[in-house]
Design a protein around this motif. Structure first.
Motif, PDB file in Angstrom:
ATOM      1  N   ARG A 132      97.502 149.454  25.043  1.00 32.67           N
ATOM      2  CA  ARG A 132      98.593 148.840  25.238  1.00 32.67           C
ATOM      3  C   ARG A 132     100.277 149.980  24.448  1.00 32.67           C
ATOM      4  O   ARG A 132     100.936 149.634  25.138  1.00 32.67           O
ATOM      5  N   ALA A 187     102.805 151.519  26.714  1.00 29.51           N
ATOM      6  CA  ALA A 187     104.081 151.390  27.044  1.00 29.51           C
ATOM      7  C   ALA A 187     105.461 152.050  26.147  1.00 29.51           C
ATOM      8  O   ALA A 187     106.268 152.579  26.744  1.00 29.51           O
ATOM      9  N   LEU A 215     101.033 144.042  31.608  1.00 26.07           N
ATOM     10  CA  LEU A 215     102.619 144.419  31.261  1.00 26.07           C
ATOM     11  C   LEU A 215     102.749 143.945  32.793  1.00 26.07           C
ATOM     12  O   LEU A 215     103.993 143.498  32.631  1.00 26.07           O
ATOM     13  N   LEU A 260     109.735 146.781  26.656  1.00 21.35           N
ATOM     14  CA  LEU A 260     108.437 147.587  26.886  1.00 21.35           C
ATOM     15  C   LEU A 260     108.811 148.399  25.553  1.00 21.35           C
ATOM     16  O   LEU A 260     107.453 148.651  24.985  1.00 21.35           O
TER      17      LEU A 260
END
Length: 244
Positions: free
Chosen positions: A161, A165, A212, A233
């Motif tokens: 993750r 990002a 997301l 983000l």
């Protein structure tokens, strides 16, 4: 996990999600840039064209004027991994020309490309006349090496993750177009290519991207990603907010 790794993130984030440094052509003096382009042969490449091929002799370099290319390398299993994206103003193939070794990667046009191709002999004569350009090439190589090293650190320390990002923040910053309240990433990437960029499995990228999207941070369509909340983000990617 994300909070625990924030200190490590600040130690190893050079050129990850950060504002793009000046393109190679933009770093040259006006005289040097004009002469370099003059010794190159104008070329156009359609989407999907192989501009440079891994393993072939480094007999020329390519100065990109418009469009973007994908830089890929072969894995041990025979598959290709996406290594980097280069855009107008960048140079590709320069190290093989200088080192006189086979090319270490393949460069493929992602869209219509306008470029100048400079042959090895002409480039070496040019560098004799403009040694400061050789210094710019060294700086460029060092910058790319630091970026690669930073990503290696990220692969080992951060979750999928966080890594996803980071790469989406970098793509939005360097290759994004503002449309209303979103930033459209103007590079077509498959989920497999995203996985290659962050050193992950495709399924893990699918799950992280879906999260997301569910959180309203990004919006996705077929080979299209738009960032809706860039600061959020960047926070997930353990990066400073825009403007800091």
């Amino acid at each position: 996990m994300e909070r625990a790794t924030r200190g490590a993130a600040q130690r190893g984030t050079y050129d990850i999600g950060e504002r793009r440094p000046a393109h190679f052509l933009g770093s040259l003096s006006e005289d040097a840039r004009g002469e370099l382009l003059s010794i190159g042969s104008p070329q156009q490449y359609p989407p999907g064209a192989k501009i440079l091929v891994e393993g072939t002799p480094g007999d020329c370099l390519v100065l990109l004027e418009t469009g973007y290319v994908k830089v890929t390398g072969k894995l041990a299993n025979g598959h290709e991994a996406l290594i980097a994206i280069r855009t107008g103003g960048d140079v590709v193939g320069e190290m093989a020309v200088i080192d006189d070794v086979p090319r270490s990667a393949t460069v493929t046009a992602g869209e219509d490309i306008d470029a100048h191709v400079v042959q090895r002999r002409a480039m070496r004569s040019f560098l004799d006349k403009y040694p400061e350009v050789a210094l710019q090439i060294v700086r460029l190589s060092n910058r790319r090496l630091r970026s690669a090293n930073s990503w290696r650190i990220a692969f080992g320390e951060f979750t999928v993750r966080v890594r996803l990002a980071r790469v989406l923040a970098e793509l939005a910053e360097n290759h994004g177009e503002s449309l209303d309240s979103r930033t459209l990433i103007c590079i077509e990437l498959t989920q497999a290519e995203l996985a290659a960029l962050i050193g992950s499995q495709e399924r893990a990228v699918q799950l992280a991207l879906a999260r997301l999207r569910d959180d309203g941070i990004v919006e996705t369509k077929y080979r299209e990603i738009a960032v809706l909340k860039p600061d959020r983000l960047r926070m997930i990617g353990l990066l400073p907010s825009i403007g800091h």
